[in-house]
Write an enzyme that holds these catalytic residues in place. Structure first.
Site, PDB file in Angstrom:
ATOM      1  N   ARG A 232      55.959 103.085   5.455  1.00  0.00           N
ATOM      2  CA  ARG A 232      56.836 103.964   6.214  1.00  0.00           C
ATOM      3  C   ARG A 232      57.108 105.200   5.366  1.00  0.00           C
ATOM      4  O   ARG A 232      57.261 105.103   4.141  1.00  0.00           O
ATOM      5  CB  ARG A 232      58.158 103.267   6.563  1.00  0.00           C
ATOM      6  CG  ARG A 232      58.048 102.184   7.624  1.00  0.00           C
ATOM      7  CD  ARG A 232      57.729 102.787   8.992  1.00  0.00           C
ATOM      8  NE  ARG A 232      57.749 101.788  10.052  1.00  0.00           N
ATOM      9  CZ  ARG A 232      56.672 101.171  10.529  1.00  0.00           C
ATOM     10  NH1 ARG A 232      55.489 101.430  10.008  1.00  0.00           N
ATOM     11  NH2 ARG A 232      56.783 100.299  11.527  1.00  0.00           N
ATOM     12  N   GLU A 261      58.016 112.294  10.460  1.00  0.00           N
ATOM     13  CA  GLU A 261      56.832 112.472  11.298  1.00  0.00           C
ATOM     14  C   GLU A 261      57.217 112.444  12.787  1.00  0.00           C
ATOM     15  O   GLU A 261      58.157 111.738  13.166  1.00  0.00           O
ATOM     16  CB  GLU A 261      55.778 111.391  10.996  1.00  0.00           C
ATOM     17  CG  GLU A 261      56.262 109.978  11.279  1.00  0.00           C
ATOM     18  CD  GLU A 261      55.271 108.890  10.860  1.00  0.00           C
ATOM     19  OE1 GLU A 261      54.886 108.110  11.745  1.00  0.00           O
ATOM     20  OE2 GLU A 261      54.914 108.822   9.660  1.00  0.00           O
ATOM     21  N   HIS A 279      49.459 108.518  10.971  1.00  0.00           N
ATOM     22  CA  HIS A 279      49.982 107.176  11.246  1.00  0.00           C
ATOM     23  C   HIS A 279      48.998 106.376  12.104  1.00  0.00           C
ATOM     24  O   HIS A 279      49.349 105.846  13.168  1.00  0.00           O
ATOM     25  CB  HIS A 279      51.360 107.260  11.927  1.00  0.00           C
ATOM     26  CG  HIS A 279      52.183 106.018  11.727  1.00  0.00           C
ATOM     27  ND1 HIS A 279      53.556 106.035  11.729  1.00  0.00           N
ATOM     28  CD2 HIS A 279      51.838 104.712  11.524  1.00  0.00           C
ATOM     29  CE1 HIS A 279      54.026 104.805  11.536  1.00  0.00           C
ATOM     30  NE2 HIS A 279      52.987 103.993  11.410  1.00  0.00           N
TER      31      HIS A 279
END
Length: 313
Positions: A232, A261, A279
């Site tokens: 993360r 993000e 991601h």
């Protein structure tokens, strides 16, 4: 009669079809603002919610769903699901540990090799006609020391890829040592960073791990060290990382996740010693099918009066 399921994350058409075929009336609200309005209006018919760790479900969201019985987090993470609010209402929360672990571990190794070997910068240089100038000496991967922050299912798979594929000595740090582990346990993140050539972040997100990788950890990793984050974005102090990369106190980094993000700090984008992916570490057809299958199994178990397969403790 189909069971009403509210989906608050992006959902592919084939995934929606699978949920509908499994007996659910699917209402998809992936847009954050639209989803917020939907929840503010209340959705008394909704009995299940599909979310993920990054999007989560807040106490306010839960309060807006009076007939909610189960929250399924797609993937391993669930850090933004308000577990206390769910527990108070007796709402079951599930997640998907291990369903995309192999895919994420593959991506971690791809990022590591790309950053260390300078693949992106070399590709860019060649395309611009700079063949000779792009032929720089770059470090090897094989035999280097691999540090893993967070030895869960994903961390373990990364460790095995490093050790058995590249002959890398492996050490790790987690909240506690793993009994029977093949890898060296080190008592702190800084100890791990000081030992390692490469540090891979594979720990859960949330308040407990926020900025666990800070300036001190980056300095311990050192000017020849490389950082990879597939966990993360919140685990890494972004400002400290930018400073370390700018000042040469860290050789390079590769991030699949970034604080805030999808908004990326411009200072990060300007650096040429970092690799960024959006991601996608867990995004593969095989992983997507396995992850959704587990969601369906959990939903059908719950509404069939059985215990769910992967409850959040």
């Amino acid at each position: 009669m189909p069971i009403p399921l509210l989906v608050v994350i992006e959902l592919a058409a084939d995934a929606r079809l699978r949920l509908e075929e499994a007996g659910f009336e699917v209402d998809v609200e992936p847009d954050a603002e639209a989803g917020a309005r939907r929840l503010q209006q209340g959705a008394p018919h909704v009995r299940a919610v599909l979310t993920n760790g990054s999007t989560g479900l807040s106490a306010e969201d839960i309060a807006a769903l009076p007939n909610l019985e189960i929250i399924c987090a797609l993937g391993a993470g669930y850090e933004r699901v308000d577990l206390a609010a769910a527990r108070e209402r007796g709402i079951v929360v599930t997640h998907g540990p291990g369903t995309n672990a192999a895919c994420v571990a593959d991506h971690a190794m791809a990022l590591l090799m790309t950053a260390v070997r300078g693949v992106v910068s070399a590709d860019t240089a060649v395309r611009r006609g700079g063949w000779a100038g792009s032929r720089q000496l770059r470090p090897m991967i094989s035999g280097k020391k691999l540090g893993i922050l967070g030895l869960g299912t994903i961390g373990e798979q990364i460790a095995r890829r490093g050790a058995h594929g590249f002959g890398m000595p492996v050490a790790y740090h987690s909240r506690r040592a793993r009994e029977g582990s093949d890898w060296l346990y080190l008592p702190s993140v800084r100890d791990l960073a000081a030992w390692a050539d490469f540090l891979v972040v594979a720990t859960p997100g949330g308040a407990a791990t926020r900025h666990l990788v800070d300036e001190g950890v980056l300095d311990a990793l050192g000017p020849d060290g490389f950082l990879v984050n597939i966990a993360r974005g919140s685990v890494v102090d972004t400002h400290a990382l930018i400073a370390a990369l700018r000042q040469g106190r860290l050789a390079g980094a590769a991030l699949d996740v970034v604080e805030g993000e999808p908004d990326i700090p411009p200072e990060l984008l300007e650096l040429d010693n970092i690799v960024l992916t959006p991601h996608i570490a867990g995004r593969a057809p095989e992983a997507a099918r396995a992850t959704l299958s587990l969601v369906i199994d959990n939903l059908q178990a719950h509404f069939g009066g059985r215990a769910v397969l992967t409850p959040v403790a």
